[in-house]
Every structure is written in C-alpha cells, then in structure tokens.
Design an enzyme around this catalytic site. Structure first.
Site, PDB file in Angstrom:
ATOM      1  N   GLU A   1       0.831  -1.224   0.000  1.00  0.00           N
ATOM      2  CA  GLU A   1       0.000   0.000   0.000  1.00  0.00           C
ATOM      3  C   GLU A   1       0.857   1.262   0.000  1.00  0.00           C
ATOM      4  O   GLU A   1       0.529   2.257   0.650  1.00  0.00           O
ATOM      5  CB  GLU A   1      -0.965   0.003   1.196  1.00  0.00           C
ATOM      6  CG  GLU A   1      -1.955  -1.159   1.216  1.00  0.00           C
ATOM      7  CD  GLU A   1      -2.988  -1.091   0.109  1.00  0.00           C
ATOM      8  OE1 GLU A   1      -3.204   0.020  -0.439  1.00  0.00           O
ATOM      9  OE2 GLU A   1      -3.550  -2.139  -0.231  1.00  0.00           O
TER      10      GLU A   1
HETATM   11  C1  LIG Z   1       2.542 -10.009   1.342  1.00  0.00           C
HETATM   12  C2  LIG Z   1       2.310  -9.028   0.219  1.00  0.00           C
HETATM   13  C3  LIG Z   1       1.022  -8.745  -0.184  1.00  0.00           C
HETATM   14  C4  LIG Z   1       0.794  -7.866  -1.236  1.00  0.00           C
HETATM   15  N1  LIG Z   1      -0.500  -7.619  -1.624  1.00  0.00           N
HETATM   16  C5  LIG Z   1      -0.725  -6.880  -2.724  1.00  0.00           C
HETATM   17  C6  LIG Z   1      -2.069  -6.705  -3.225  1.00  0.00           C
HETATM   18  O1  LIG Z   1      -3.028  -7.240  -2.659  1.00  0.00           O
HETATM   19  N2  LIG Z   1      -2.258  -5.941  -4.330  1.00  0.00           N
HETATM   20  C7  LIG Z   1      -1.201  -5.359  -4.992  1.00  0.00           C
HETATM   21  O2  LIG Z   1      -1.439  -4.697  -5.992  1.00  0.00           O
HETATM   22  N3  LIG Z   1       0.056  -5.500  -4.533  1.00  0.00           N
HETATM   23  C8  LIG Z   1       0.335  -6.238  -3.429  1.00  0.00           C
HETATM   24  N4  LIG Z   1       1.632  -6.414  -2.979  1.00  0.00           N
HETATM   25  C9  LIG Z   1       2.711  -5.749  -3.702  1.00  0.00           C
HETATM   26  C10 LIG Z   1       3.177  -4.499  -2.953  1.00  0.00           C
HETATM   27  O3  LIG Z   1       2.239  -3.451  -3.126  1.00  0.00           O
HETATM   28  C11 LIG Z   1       4.580  -4.112  -3.473  1.00  0.00           C
HETATM   29  O4  LIG Z   1       5.482  -5.081  -2.940  1.00  0.00           O
HETATM   30  C12 LIG Z   1       4.953  -2.710  -3.031  1.00  0.00           C
HETATM   31  O5  LIG Z   1       4.192  -1.761  -3.735  1.00  0.00           O
HETATM   32  C13 LIG Z   1       6.445  -2.414  -3.267  1.00  0.00           C
HETATM   33  O6  LIG Z   1       6.781  -2.631  -4.596  1.00  0.00           O
HETATM   34  P1  LIG Z   1       8.006  -3.568  -4.960  1.00  0.00           P
HETATM   35  O7  LIG Z   1       7.886  -4.823  -4.143  1.00  0.00           O
HETATM   36  O8  LIG Z   1       8.044  -3.686  -6.446  1.00  0.00           O
HETATM   37  O9  LIG Z   1       9.270  -2.798  -4.418  1.00  0.00           O
HETATM   38  P2  LIG Z   1      10.173  -1.780  -5.230  1.00  0.00           P
HETATM   39  O10 LIG Z   1       9.314  -0.794  -5.958  1.00  0.00           O
HETATM   40  O11 LIG Z   1      11.206  -2.548  -5.986  1.00  0.00           O
HETATM   41  O12 LIG Z   1      10.848  -0.999  -4.018  1.00  0.00           O
HETATM   42  C14 LIG Z   1      12.035  -1.482  -3.361  1.00  0.00           C
HETATM   43  C15 LIG Z   1      12.530  -0.397  -2.435  1.00  0.00           C
HETATM   44  O13 LIG Z   1      12.866   0.761  -3.200  1.00  0.00           O
HETATM   45  C16 LIG Z   1      12.151   1.889  -2.746  1.00  0.00           C
HETATM   46  N5  LIG Z   1      11.753   2.717  -3.877  1.00  0.00           N
HETATM   47  C17 LIG Z   1      11.178   2.295  -5.040  1.00  0.00           C
HETATM   48  N6  LIG Z   1      10.910   3.348  -5.827  1.00  0.00           N
HETATM   49  C18 LIG Z   1      11.320   4.453  -5.168  1.00  0.00           C
HETATM   50  C19 LIG Z   1      11.308   5.842  -5.457  1.00  0.00           C
HETATM   51  N7  LIG Z   1      10.823   6.317  -6.605  1.00  0.00           N
HETATM   52  N8  LIG Z   1      11.795   6.697  -4.525  1.00  0.00           N
HETATM   53  C20 LIG Z   1      12.303   6.234  -3.365  1.00  0.00           C
HETATM   54  N9  LIG Z   1      12.357   4.929  -3.032  1.00  0.00           N
HETATM   55  C21 LIG Z   1      11.857   4.056  -3.919  1.00  0.00           C
HETATM   56  C22 LIG Z   1      10.932   1.346  -2.009  1.00  0.00           C
HETATM   57  O14 LIG Z   1      10.494   2.249  -1.005  1.00  0.00           O
HETATM   58  C23 LIG Z   1      11.469   0.056  -1.421  1.00  0.00           C
HETATM   59  O15 LIG Z   1      12.086   0.313  -0.172  1.00  0.00           O
HETATM   60  C24 LIG Z   1       1.879  -7.261  -1.905  1.00  0.00           C
HETATM   61  C25 LIG Z   1       3.199  -7.527  -1.485  1.00  0.00           C
HETATM   62  C26 LIG Z   1       3.415  -8.394  -0.454  1.00  0.00           C
HETATM   63  C27 LIG Z   1       4.855  -8.693  -0.035  1.00  0.00           C
END
Ligand SMILES: Cc1cc2nc3c(=O)[nH]c(=O)nc-3n(C[C@H](O)[C@H](O)[C@H](O)COP(=O)(O)OP(=O)(O)OC[C@H]3O[C@@H](n4cnc5c(N)ncnc54)[C@H](O)[C@@H]3O)c2cc1C
Length: 204
Positions: free
Chosen positions: A47
């Site tokens: 979220e």
């Molecule tokens: C258990 C679980 C349940 C989930 N449920 C859902 C769901 O129901 N629906 C859904 O749509 N998604 C879901 N997700 C996905 C979740 O929303 C994403 O994992 C989350 O948005 C982070 O994206 P990412 O994992 O690609 O991390 P990344 O985007 O790769 O981020 C990695 C790190 O880099 C940082 N970062 C990335 N971009 C930037 C930026 N521009 N500026 C500064 N820092 C940055 C982030 O803060 C983070 O610390 C779920 C994930 C998990 C683990």
C-alpha cells in the site's frame, strides 16, 4: 502519507520492543511476540512503501503549494502550545517545550523542501523519509498534547483520576522521549544531504 507512513514505521519499533522485553523468549516462537514483528514489517512495504509515501509528502503535499498547507497545520499546533503554556502544570510546561521545538524544526524543513525541491531535488528527496518521520512525530505529539489538556481538565472535575493521570503521563513520556528527536531529524534533512548522495553509483 503521515498516517500510513509514520504509523507503520512506528509499528516496527513497537513490535521490535515487544520482542526485546521478552528477551530470548521473544525471539523464539513460543511467546508469539516475533510473529507480530514479522507481520508488522509488511505494513511498511505494501500500500505504498514508506519512501513512496515520503515522496508524496515532499512533492504533492508540501512543494506543490509552497508549504502553505504544512504551515497551516503548524499554526494549529502553535495554538495548542499557547494552551499548554497557559495551563501552568509541570507536565504541560514540559510538553510545551518539546512541541515548540518540534514545530520549529518542522517549519525549517518545510522551508527547505518548499524552497529547494525545484532547484536541488536530490538534496530534498535524500531527506524525504526523515521528513515524513519528523512530520508524523510532530502531529502525534500534538494530538497527545491535546489529550493531556483534556485529561487535566477532566481530572480537575474529579473524573477517573487514574485513567486521566495515565493520559497525562503518556503524553509527557512521548514528548520527553520521542518528540525530543525532531530537532535532530531537522539537522539530518537540512544539512545532511551531501553524505546521502556523496558516493558514486558505481560504489554500490
Ligand atoms: C505479502 C504481500 C502482499 C501484497 N499484496 C498486494 C495486493 O493485494 N495488491 C497489490 O497490488 N500489490 C500487493 N503487494 C505488492 C506491494 O504493493 C509491493 O510489494 C509494493 O508496492 C512495493 O513494490 P516492490 O515490491 O516492487 O518494491 P520496489 O518498488 O522494488 O521498491 C524497493 C525499495 O525501493 C524503494 N523505492 C522504489 N521506488 C522508489 C522511489 N521512486 N523513490 C524512493 N524509493 C523508492 C521502495 O520504497 C522500497 O524500499 C503485496 C506484497 C506483499 C509482499
């Protein structure tokens, strides 16, 4: 971004402390404390990760209107400070001191964010998460200060002294031990960007 970002980061601190107070039994599974800690970690990721919430706070919530909304909130905080100063109790005076220092630190950061986001975006975004934590800390401390004032007034009317005293002590503890961190965060944000961006990408 403050409600989601600050609260979930604090949930990690609280659940980590929950493990710690149980010692080794907290780390292993029998108490259940470690499960809360593990479950809390996802809260800062989905979220909108904390950094994404912080980007929103910097860009859409602060820089876009030149810090006007942030300053309007600070003005509300200042009104509560006046009530604390007028209250006269030692607890209110102590909370007043910390709340004032935190608000002034917040305003310094708002000026930095509003003034530098276009010219030096990397410097501002380098401090985006600390800004979120400072702002969340200020707003939480403000609400606790308001609860202190209400609790003091009700205690004076003879209502549930033990409960009201717990409210006052909680607000005082928060101000002395958590809100007191705000000026340090201000320094990290306004003066600390160089070391965040100092290493070349290749160094990673
Ligand atoms: C258990 C679980 C349940 C989930 N449920 C859902 C769901 O129901 N629906 C859904 O749509 N998604 C879901 N997700 C996905 C979740 O929303 C994403 O994992 C989350 O948005 C982070 O994206 P990412 O994992 O690609 O991390 P990344 O985007 O790769 O981020 C990695 C790190 O880099 C940082 N970062 C990335 N971009 C930037 C930026 N521009 N500026 C500064 N820092 C940055 C982030 O803060 C983070 O610390 C779920 C994930 C998990 C683990």
């Amino acid at each position: 971004p403050l409600v989601k970002g600050y609260s979930t980061e604090m949930s990690l601190e609280v659940t980590s402390l929950g493990v710690q107070v149980h010692g080794g039994m907290g780390f292993i599974e029998e108490t259940g404390a470690a499960q809360y800690y593990r479950d809390a970690k996802i809260l800062t990721i989905y979220e909108g990760t904390t950094a994404i919430q912080a980007n929103d706070l910097v860009g859409r919530k602060t820089a876009r209107d030149g810090g006007q909304t942030a300053k309007a909130i600070a003005a509300q905080v200042e009104k509560t400070e006046a009530e604390l100063a007028a209250s006269g109790s030692a607890d209110a005076q102590a909370v007043h001191k910390r709340l004032k220092a935190a608000r002034e630190a917040f305003l310094d950061v708002v000026d930095f964010v509003a003034g530098q986001t276009k010219a030096s975006p990397n410097a501002v975004f380098a401090g985006s998460v600390p800004y979120l934590m400072l702002a969340g800390n200020l707003v939480a401390g403000w609400q606790l200060a308001r609860s202190l004032l209400v609790a003091q007034a009700l205690a004076a009317k003879g209502e549930d002294a033990a409960f009201m005293n717990a409210k006052v002590t909680t607000a005082r503890f928060y101000a002395d031990h958590i809100l007191a961190k705000a000026p340090g965060l201000r320094d990290s944000i306004v003066e600390g960007a160089q070391s965040v961006t100092g290493l070349a990408l290749e160094a990673f």
